[in-house]
Design a protein around this motif. Structure first.
Motif, PDB file in Angstrom:
ATOM      1  N   LEU A  94       0.860  -1.182   0.000  1.00 58.12           N
ATOM      2  CA  LEU A  94       0.000   0.000   0.000  1.00 58.12           C
ATOM      3  C   LEU A  94       0.895   1.230   0.000  1.00 58.12           C
ATOM      4  O   LEU A  94       1.855   1.316   0.773  1.00 58.12           O
ATOM      5  CB  LEU A  94      -0.890  -0.009   1.250  1.00 58.12           C
ATOM      6  N   LEU A  95       0.622   2.170  -0.877  1.00 53.75           N
ATOM      7  CA  LEU A  95       1.361   3.426  -0.922  1.00 53.75           C
ATOM      8  C   LEU A  95       1.263   4.091   0.446  1.00 53.75           C
ATOM      9  O   LEU A  95       0.152   4.277   0.963  1.00 53.75           O
ATOM     10  CB  LEU A  95       0.768   4.338  -2.000  1.00 53.75           C
ATOM     11  N   PRO A  96       2.397   4.434   1.080  1.00 55.54           N
ATOM     12  CA  PRO A  96       2.340   5.088   2.393  1.00 55.54           C
ATOM     13  C   PRO A  96       1.472   6.343   2.347  1.00 55.54           C
ATOM     14  O   PRO A  96       1.532   7.126   1.399  1.00 55.54           O
ATOM     15  CB  PRO A  96       3.806   5.436   2.681  1.00 55.54           C
ATOM     16  N   GLY A  97       0.641   6.506   3.363  1.00 57.46           N
ATOM     17  CA  GLY A  97      -0.237   7.662   3.450  1.00 57.46           C
ATOM     18  C   GLY A  97      -1.529   7.529   2.669  1.00 57.46           C
ATOM     19  O   GLY A  97      -2.325   8.459   2.628  1.00 57.46           O
ATOM     20  N   SER A  98      -1.759   6.365   2.061  1.00 61.91           N
ATOM     21  CA  SER A  98      -3.005   6.190   1.305  1.00 61.91           C
ATOM     22  C   SER A  98      -3.937   5.253   2.055  1.00 61.91           C
ATOM     23  O   SER A  98      -3.546   4.589   3.014  1.00 61.91           O
ATOM     24  CB  SER A  98      -2.729   5.670  -0.102  1.00 61.91           C
ATOM     25  N   THR A  99      -5.165   5.189   1.608  1.00 64.54           N
ATOM     26  CA  THR A  99      -6.189   4.342   2.193  1.00 64.54           C
ATOM     27  C   THR A  99      -6.535   3.234   1.207  1.00 64.54           C
ATOM     28  O   THR A  99      -6.815   3.522   0.039  1.00 64.54           O
ATOM     29  CB  THR A  99      -7.472   5.157   2.482  1.00 64.54           C
ATOM     30  N   ALA A 100      -6.509   1.996   1.664  1.00 65.82           N
ATOM     31  CA  ALA A 100      -6.902   0.870   0.798  1.00 65.82           C
ATOM     32  C   ALA A 100      -8.409   0.922   0.570  1.00 65.82           C
ATOM     33  O   ALA A 100      -9.183   1.106   1.511  1.00 65.82           O
ATOM     34  CB  ALA A 100      -6.514  -0.455   1.448  1.00 65.82           C
ATOM     35  N   LEU A 101      -8.820   0.769  -0.674  1.00 65.22           N
ATOM     36  CA  LEU A 101     -10.240   0.715  -1.021  1.00 65.22           C
ATOM     37  C   LEU A 101     -10.673  -0.718  -1.279  1.00 65.22           C
ATOM     38  O   LEU A 101     -11.700  -1.157  -0.772  1.00 65.22           O
ATOM     39  CB  LEU A 101     -10.531   1.585  -2.241  1.00 65.22           C
ATOM     40  N   THR A 102      -9.918  -1.425  -2.126  1.00 68.48           N
ATOM     41  CA  THR A 102     -10.219  -2.831  -2.413  1.00 68.48           C
ATOM     42  C   THR A 102      -8.917  -3.584  -2.655  1.00 68.48           C
ATOM     43  O   THR A 102      -7.934  -3.005  -3.108  1.00 68.48           O
ATOM     44  CB  THR A 102     -11.100  -3.007  -3.674  1.00 68.48           C
ATOM     45  N   THR A 103      -8.945  -4.872  -2.349  1.00 63.68           N
ATOM     46  CA  THR A 103      -7.850  -5.759  -2.723  1.00 63.68           C
ATOM     47  C   THR A 103      -8.450  -7.067  -3.197  1.00 63.68           C
ATOM     48  O   THR A 103      -9.543  -7.450  -2.779  1.00 63.68           O
ATOM     49  CB  THR A 103      -6.890  -6.058  -1.538  1.00 63.68           C
ATOM     50  N   SER A 104      -7.732  -7.733  -4.071  1.00 64.17           N
ATOM     51  CA  SER A 104      -8.140  -9.068  -4.499  1.00 64.17           C
ATOM     52  C   SER A 104      -6.906  -9.821  -4.951  1.00 64.17           C
ATOM     53  O   SER A 104      -5.926  -9.216  -5.377  1.00 64.17           O
ATOM     54  CB  SER A 104      -9.175  -9.007  -5.634  1.00 64.17           C
ATOM     55  N   PHE A 105      -6.957 -11.136  -4.808  1.00 57.12           N
ATOM     56  CA  PHE A 105      -5.886 -11.966  -5.317  1.00 57.12           C
ATOM     57  C   PHE A 105      -6.410 -13.361  -5.562  1.00 57.12           C
ATOM     58  O   PHE A 105      -7.390 -13.787  -4.966  1.00 57.12           O
ATOM     59  CB  PHE A 105      -4.666 -11.982  -4.386  1.00 57.12           C
ATOM     60  N   GLU A 106      -5.745 -14.041  -6.499  1.00 62.01           N
ATOM     61  CA  GLU A 106      -6.153 -15.388  -6.890  1.00 62.01           C
ATOM     62  C   GLU A 106      -4.935 -16.131  -7.408  1.00 62.01           C
ATOM     63  O   GLU A 106      -4.061 -15.549  -8.045  1.00 62.01           O
ATOM     64  CB  GLU A 106      -7.210 -15.325  -7.992  1.00 62.01           C
ATOM     65  N   GLU A 107      -4.899 -17.424  -7.137  1.00 63.17           N
ATOM     66  CA  GLU A 107      -3.846 -18.268  -7.693  1.00 63.17           C
ATOM     67  C   GLU A 107      -4.462 -19.532  -8.253  1.00 63.17           C
ATOM     68  O   GLU A 107      -5.270 -20.183  -7.603  1.00 63.17           O
ATOM     69  CB  GLU A 107      -2.815 -18.633  -6.627  1.00 63.17           C
ATOM     70  N   THR A 108      -4.096 -19.832  -9.492  1.00 62.38           N
ATOM     71  CA  THR A 108      -4.477 -21.091 -10.122  1.00 62.38           C
ATOM     72  C   THR A 108      -3.175 -21.813 -10.445  1.00 62.38           C
ATOM     73  O   THR A 108      -2.099 -21.316 -10.143  1.00 62.38           O
ATOM     74  CB  THR A 108      -5.282 -20.866 -11.423  1.00 62.38           C
ATOM     75  N   SER A 109      -3.274 -22.939 -11.097  1.00 54.98           N
ATOM     76  CA  SER A 109      -2.059 -23.669 -11.471  1.00 54.98           C
ATOM     77  C   SER A 109      -1.259 -22.945 -12.549  1.00 54.98           C
ATOM     78  O   SER A 109      -0.085 -23.218 -12.739  1.00 54.98           O
ATOM     79  CB  SER A 109      -2.410 -25.081 -11.942  1.00 54.98           C
ATOM     80  N   THR A 110      -1.883 -21.974 -13.246  1.00 54.68           N
ATOM     81  CA  THR A 110      -1.199 -21.292 -14.340  1.00 54.68           C
ATOM     82  C   THR A 110      -1.052 -19.787 -14.169  1.00 54.68           C
ATOM     83  O   THR A 110      -0.357 -19.145 -14.955  1.00 54.68           O
ATOM     84  CB  THR A 110      -1.935 -21.538 -15.668  1.00 54.68           C
ATOM     85  N   LEU A 111      -1.704 -19.180 -13.160  1.00 54.78           N
ATOM     86  CA  LEU A 111      -1.671 -17.730 -13.033  1.00 54.78           C
ATOM     87  C   LEU A 111      -1.819 -17.306 -11.578  1.00 54.78           C
ATOM     88  O   LEU A 111      -2.644 -17.843 -10.844  1.00 54.78           O
ATOM     89  CB  LEU A 111      -2.808 -17.092 -13.848  1.00 54.78           C
ATOM     90  N   PHE A 112      -1.015 -16.325 -11.170  1.00 55.93           N
ATOM     91  CA  PHE A 112      -1.193 -15.648  -9.890  1.00 55.93           C
ATOM     92  C   PHE A 112      -1.504 -14.206 -10.234  1.00 55.93           C
ATOM     93  O   PHE A 112      -0.800 -13.573 -11.017  1.00 55.93           O
ATOM     94  CB  PHE A 112       0.070 -15.712  -9.028  1.00 55.93           C
TER      95      PHE A 112
END
Length: 190
Positions: A94-112
Motif C-alpha cells: 500500500l502506498l504510504p499515506g493512502s487508504t486501501a479501497l479494495t484488494t483481491s488476489f487469486e492463484e491457479t495452477s497457471t496464473l497468480f
C-alpha cells in the motif's frame, strides 16, 4: 490485468462510471454491474467475489472451480475497505499515506494475480514513482506512463512478458485513486 481492465476497476472505484460504461476485460463487452468490472482485475477469476469500495462487509472467498485440464483448485479472495487477509503486500504494498479501497488476489495452477486499489492525496507522479520503484526492485521493466484520459497508466513486464504489472491513476475531487496489479506465473509470485 490489462490496462483497460485496471482503468475500468479504478474508474468504478472512484465513482467515475456508471454500470453500463464498464466492460469485462476478458470479453470486451459491457458488464452487468460494477462488481463484474472489479472481477476483471483477475482475468481468470471466473468466480471472484467483489464488492464496491463503499461496502464494509468482511472479505469474501469465491467458490472454487476446477480449471480445464488441471487438477489444481483455484482460490480467489477479495475485500473492500481493508487489505484482504493473505494479500501479498510484499509484491504490491500500500502506498504510504493512502487508504486501501479494495484488494483481491487469486492463484491457479497457471496464473497468480493480485490487485490493490487505494485513495491518496499524493500526486499521480508520486504514485507512479513509488510503484515503479517497487516493481523495478522485483525485476520488472517499466514502460513510459501513458495518459488514457482520464487515467494515467504505466505497464511493467518481466520474464519475456510472462509476468506483467500495471498502475492506473485517476484524479477526482482533489484526491487520486489508483490501482496497482500484478499477473505472474505462480512460481514467480513466491
Amino acid at each position: 490485468m490489462t490496462a483497460l481492465a485496471a482503468a475500468a476497476l479504478l474508474l468504478t472505484s472512484a465513482g467515475c462510471t456508471s454500470d453500463s460504461e464498464t466492460s469485462d476485460a476478458g470479453s470486451g463487452t459491457p458488464s452487468a454491474s460494477a462488481s463484474a468490472s472489479a472481477g476483471a482485475s483477475s482475468p481468470s477469476a471466473s468466480g471472484s467475489a467483489s464488492s464496491s469500495p463503499s461496502s464494509t462487509g468482511p472479505s469474501a472467498s469465491a467458490g472454487a472451480t476446477e480449471s480445464s485440464g488441471s487438477t489444481a483448485t483455484p482460490s480467489a479472495t477479495s475485500t473492500s475497505g481493508a487489505i484482504a487477509e493473505g494479500f501479498p503486500t510484499d509484491l504490491i504494498p500500500l502506498l504510504p499515506g493512502s487508504t486501501a479501497l479494495t484488494t483481491s488476489f487469486e492463484e491457479t495452477s497457471t496464473l497468480f494475480t493480485a490487485s490493490l486499489s487505494g485513495k491518496t492525496d499524493s500526486s499521480a507522479e508520486e504514485i507512479l514513482a513509488f510503484y515503479a520503484k517497487t516493481f523495478s526492485a522485483q525485476g520488472f521493466t517499466p514502460a513510459d506512463p501513458e495518459v488514457q484520459d482520464p487515467a494515467t497508466v504505466q505497464q511493467f513486464v518481466r520474464s519475456g512478458g510472462d509476468d506483467t504489472a500495471n498502475v492506473t491513476v485517476v484524479s477526482r475531487d482533489g484526491s487520486f485513486f489508483y490501482t496497482a496489479s500484478i499477473n505472474t506465473l505462480p512460481e514467480s509470485a513466491k
